[in-house]
Motif scaffolding. Structure first.
Motif, PDB file in Angstrom:
ATOM      1  N   ASN A   1       0.762  -1.098   0.025  1.00  0.00           N
ATOM      2  CA  ASN A   1      -0.157   0.037   0.029  1.00  0.00           C
ATOM      3  C   ASN A   1       0.762   1.248  -0.017  1.00  0.00           C
ATOM      4  O   ASN A   1       0.770   2.207  -0.725  1.00  0.00           O
ATOM      5  CB  ASN A   1      -1.059  -0.023   1.340  1.00  0.00           C
ATOM      6  CG  ASN A   1      -1.902   1.008   1.121  1.00  0.00           C
ATOM      7  OD1 ASN A   1      -2.204   1.364  -0.180  1.00  0.00           O
ATOM      8  ND2 ASN A   1      -2.594   1.514   2.194  1.00  0.00           N
ATOM      9  N   PHE A   2       1.955   1.310   0.889  1.00  0.00           N
ATOM     10  CA  PHE A   2       2.837   2.340   1.011  1.00  0.00           C
ATOM     11  C   PHE A   2       3.551   2.646  -0.422  1.00  0.00           C
ATOM     12  O   PHE A   2       3.587   3.828  -0.893  1.00  0.00           O
ATOM     13  CB  PHE A   2       3.803   2.204   2.130  1.00  0.00           C
ATOM     14  CG  PHE A   2       4.857   3.467   1.986  1.00  0.00           C
ATOM     15  CD1 PHE A   2       4.584   4.342   2.553  1.00  0.00           C
ATOM     16  CD2 PHE A   2       6.263   3.070   1.522  1.00  0.00           C
ATOM     17  CE1 PHE A   2       5.553   5.586   2.647  1.00  0.00           C
ATOM     18  CE2 PHE A   2       7.165   4.037   1.627  1.00  0.00           C
ATOM     19  CZ  PHE A   2       6.639   5.235   2.039  1.00  0.00           C
ATOM     20  N   ASN A   3       4.031   1.436  -1.331  1.00  0.00           N
ATOM     21  CA  ASN A   3       4.567   1.613  -2.436  1.00  0.00           C
ATOM     22  C   ASN A   3       3.782   2.173  -3.402  1.00  0.00           C
ATOM     23  O   ASN A   3       3.909   3.133  -4.410  1.00  0.00           O
ATOM     24  CB  ASN A   3       5.294   0.312  -2.712  1.00  0.00           C
ATOM     25  CG  ASN A   3       6.435  -0.240  -2.133  1.00  0.00           C
ATOM     26  OD1 ASN A   3       6.943   0.821  -1.417  1.00  0.00           O
ATOM     27  ND2 ASN A   3       6.479  -1.135  -1.986  1.00  0.00           N
ATOM     28  N   ASP A   4       2.424   1.538  -3.440  1.00  0.00           N
ATOM     29  CA  ASP A   4       1.552   2.166  -4.428  1.00  0.00           C
ATOM     30  C   ASP A   4       1.097   3.857  -4.139  1.00  0.00           C
ATOM     31  O   ASP A   4       1.037   4.460  -5.235  1.00  0.00           O
ATOM     32  CB  ASP A   4       0.043   1.334  -4.426  1.00  0.00           C
ATOM     33  CG  ASP A   4       0.247  -0.109  -4.669  1.00  0.00           C
ATOM     34  OD1 ASP A   4       1.114  -0.254  -5.307  1.00  0.00           O
ATOM     35  OD2 ASP A   4      -0.667  -0.772  -4.234  1.00  0.00           O
ATOM     36  N   GLN A   5       1.100   3.993  -2.890  1.00  0.00           N
ATOM     37  CA  GLN A   5       0.778   5.676  -2.726  1.00  0.00           C
ATOM     38  C   GLN A   5       2.176   6.435  -3.055  1.00  0.00           C
ATOM     39  O   GLN A   5       1.845   7.620  -3.680  1.00  0.00           O
ATOM     40  CB  GLN A   5       0.580   5.694  -1.206  1.00  0.00           C
ATOM     41  CG  GLN A   5      -0.654   4.939  -0.706  1.00  0.00           C
ATOM     42  CD  GLN A   5      -1.931   5.705  -1.390  1.00  0.00           C
ATOM     43  OE1 GLN A   5      -2.129   6.929  -1.701  1.00  0.00           O
ATOM     44  NE2 GLN A   5      -2.808   4.909  -1.838  1.00  0.00           N
ATOM     45  N   GLN A   6       3.286   5.893  -2.844  1.00  0.00           N
ATOM     46  CA  GLN A   6       4.327   6.612  -3.440  1.00  0.00           C
ATOM     47  C   GLN A   6       4.433   6.722  -4.825  1.00  0.00           C
ATOM     48  O   GLN A   6       4.877   7.668  -5.492  1.00  0.00           O
ATOM     49  CB  GLN A   6       5.739   5.780  -3.052  1.00  0.00           C
ATOM     50  CG  GLN A   6       5.847   5.933  -1.469  1.00  0.00           C
ATOM     51  CD  GLN A   6       6.168   7.305  -0.906  1.00  0.00           C
ATOM     52  OE1 GLN A   6       6.008   8.361  -1.236  1.00  0.00           O
ATOM     53  NE2 GLN A   6       7.286   7.391   0.203  1.00  0.00           N
ATOM     54  N   GLU A   7       3.817   5.749  -5.501  1.00  0.00           N
ATOM     55  CA  GLU A   7       4.134   5.648  -6.853  1.00  0.00           C
ATOM     56  C   GLU A   7       2.990   6.639  -7.523  1.00  0.00           C
ATOM     57  O   GLU A   7       3.388   7.385  -8.589  1.00  0.00           O
ATOM     58  CB  GLU A   7       3.738   4.249  -7.438  1.00  0.00           C
ATOM     59  CG  GLU A   7       3.971   4.107  -8.991  1.00  0.00           C
ATOM     60  CD  GLU A   7       5.304   3.392  -9.308  1.00  0.00           C
ATOM     61  OE1 GLU A   7       5.575   3.415 -10.417  1.00  0.00           O
ATOM     62  OE2 GLU A   7       6.172   3.435  -8.422  1.00  0.00           O
ATOM     63  N   ILE A   8       1.818   6.788  -7.144  1.00  0.00           N
ATOM     64  CA  ILE A   8       0.890   7.726  -7.470  1.00  0.00           C
ATOM     65  C   ILE A   8       1.147   9.163  -7.134  1.00  0.00           C
ATOM     66  O   ILE A   8       1.078   9.986  -7.881  1.00  0.00           O
ATOM     67  CB  ILE A   8      -0.671   7.347  -6.608  1.00  0.00           C
ATOM     68  CG1 ILE A   8      -0.980   6.065  -7.246  1.00  0.00           C
ATOM     69  CG2 ILE A   8      -1.612   8.378  -6.955  1.00  0.00           C
ATOM     70  CD1 ILE A   8      -2.350   5.574  -6.538  1.00  0.00           C
ATOM     71  N   GLN A   9       1.966   9.414  -6.062  1.00  0.00           N
ATOM     72  CA  GLN A   9       2.483  10.801  -5.750  1.00  0.00           C
ATOM     73  C   GLN A   9       3.706  10.919  -6.605  1.00  0.00           C
ATOM     74  O   GLN A   9       3.425  12.168  -7.349  1.00  0.00           O
ATOM     75  CB  GLN A   9       2.933  10.664  -4.303  1.00  0.00           C
ATOM     76  CG  GLN A   9       1.746  10.837  -3.156  1.00  0.00           C
ATOM     77  CD  GLN A   9       2.291  10.624  -1.830  1.00  0.00           C
ATOM     78  OE1 GLN A   9       3.608  10.693  -1.524  1.00  0.00           O
ATOM     79  NE2 GLN A   9       1.372  10.748  -0.765  1.00  0.00           N
ATOM     80  N   PHE A  10       4.169  10.267  -7.073  1.00  0.00           N
ATOM     81  CA  PHE A  10       5.491  10.636  -8.032  1.00  0.00           C
ATOM     82  C   PHE A  10       4.721  11.063  -9.445  1.00  0.00           C
ATOM     83  O   PHE A  10       5.260  11.797  -9.956  1.00  0.00           O
ATOM     84  CB  PHE A  10       6.514   9.474  -8.056  1.00  0.00           C
ATOM     85  CG  PHE A  10       7.522   9.566  -9.004  1.00  0.00           C
ATOM     86  CD1 PHE A  10       8.360  10.692  -8.757  1.00  0.00           C
ATOM     87  CD2 PHE A  10       7.802   8.983 -10.027  1.00  0.00           C
ATOM     88  CE1 PHE A  10       9.558  11.078  -9.508  1.00  0.00           C
ATOM     89  CE2 PHE A  10       8.587   9.548 -11.022  1.00  0.00           C
ATOM     90  CZ  PHE A  10       9.540  10.356 -10.728  1.00  0.00           C
ATOM     91  N   LEU A  11       3.885  10.196  -9.950  1.00  0.00           N
ATOM     92  CA  LEU A  11       3.145  10.541 -11.060  1.00  0.00           C
ATOM     93  C   LEU A  11       2.235  11.703 -11.013  1.00  0.00           C
ATOM     94  O   LEU A  11       2.302  12.461 -11.854  1.00  0.00           O
ATOM     95  CB  LEU A  11       2.158   9.264 -11.274  1.00  0.00           C
ATOM     96  CG  LEU A  11       1.301   9.580 -12.606  1.00  0.00           C
ATOM     97  CD1 LEU A  11       2.116   9.770 -13.763  1.00  0.00           C
ATOM     98  CD2 LEU A  11       0.108   8.592 -12.736  1.00  0.00           C
ATOM     99  N   GLU A  12       1.673  12.019  -9.938  1.00  0.00           N
ATOM    100  CA  GLU A  12       1.184  13.154  -9.622  1.00  0.00           C
ATOM    101  C   GLU A  12       1.839  14.437  -9.848  1.00  0.00           C
ATOM    102  O   GLU A  12       1.613  15.541 -10.532  1.00  0.00           O
ATOM    103  CB  GLU A  12       0.227  13.244  -8.251  1.00  0.00           C
ATOM    104  CG  GLU A  12      -0.708  14.378  -8.118  1.00  0.00           C
ATOM    105  CD  GLU A  12      -1.339  14.349  -6.820  1.00  0.00           C
ATOM    106  OE1 GLU A  12      -2.433  14.764  -6.569  1.00  0.00           O
ATOM    107  OE2 GLU A  12      -1.242  13.344  -5.929  1.00  0.00           O
ATOM    108  N   ARG A  13       3.161  14.487  -9.042  1.00  0.00           N
ATOM    109  CA  ARG A  13       4.208  15.443  -9.176  1.00  0.00           C
ATOM    110  C   ARG A  13       4.809  15.816 -10.506  1.00  0.00           C
ATOM    111  O   ARG A  13       4.707  16.731 -10.985  1.00  0.00           O
ATOM    112  CB  ARG A  13       5.237  15.147  -8.256  1.00  0.00           C
ATOM    113  CG  ARG A  13       4.884  15.400  -6.850  1.00  0.00           C
ATOM    114  CD  ARG A  13       6.190  15.439  -6.168  1.00  0.00           C
ATOM    115  NE  ARG A  13       6.217  13.900  -5.862  1.00  0.00           N
ATOM    116  CZ  ARG A  13       6.795  13.278  -4.986  1.00  0.00           C
ATOM    117  NH1 ARG A  13       7.225  13.704  -3.839  1.00  0.00           N
ATOM    118  NH2 ARG A  13       7.099  12.052  -5.232  1.00  0.00           N
TER     119      ARG A  13
END
Length: 153
Positions: free
Chosen positions: A45-57
């Motif tokens: 879950n943490f890795n997924d959230q990090q991936e989404i945040q990186f894409l969003e930035r």
């Protein structure tokens, strides 16, 4: 001759201790396995959230730097400014940007221009819905426009 009685445990007492010990050990391993599963799910879950945040930035920076055009035929978001350009390619399980690959399952994507959804064409905002391991996440990214933009239209 006197026979001395040696103080020791009987066989049945040893068997009872052995059974109780095996139950405690099996419960310990069961608990350990449950904790490992929980830690793995938290990490995923943490890795997924990090991936989404990186894409969003990355998308936020790119859409505010470049002019964005969505090509629905090839399912590609093209961002260009002068000679420089960036492409985002969308598939079922990942999004590719230059040399970056985002392992994200995209459920829904919408591209907008002045709050109206477009299928193909120039855009100034986008909305993505991801369905990751344990949650659904939405991101909305828009181009920040200054007053000059609205005065020229």
């Amino acid at each position: 001759m006197k026979t001395r009685k040696i103080k020791a445990f009987t066989l049945s007492e040893l068997l009872v201790v052995l059974v109780i010990t095996s139950i405690v050990v099996s419960l310990t391993f069961l608990t350990l396995r449950l904790v490992q599963k929980q830690i793995t799910s938290i990490q995923t879950n943490f890795n997924d959230q990090q991936e989404i945040q990186f894409l969003e930035r990355a998308l936020l920076q790119d859409i505010n730097t470049y002019n964005a055009y969505y090509d629905s035929k090839n399912d590609v978001l093209k961002l260009s400014h002068g000679k420089d350009s960036i492409h985002y390619e969308f598939t079922d399980n990942y999004i590719v940007r230059k040399k970056d690959t985002f392992q994200l399952k995209l459920v829904d994507k919408r591209f907008l221009i002045d709050t109206k959804e477009v299928k193909t064409g120039w855009i100034d905002a986008l909305q993505f819905t991801f369905n990751q391991s344990y949650s659904t996440k939405n991101i909305f990214i828009y181009k920040i426009k200054d007053a000059a933009h609205y005065m020229n239209h």
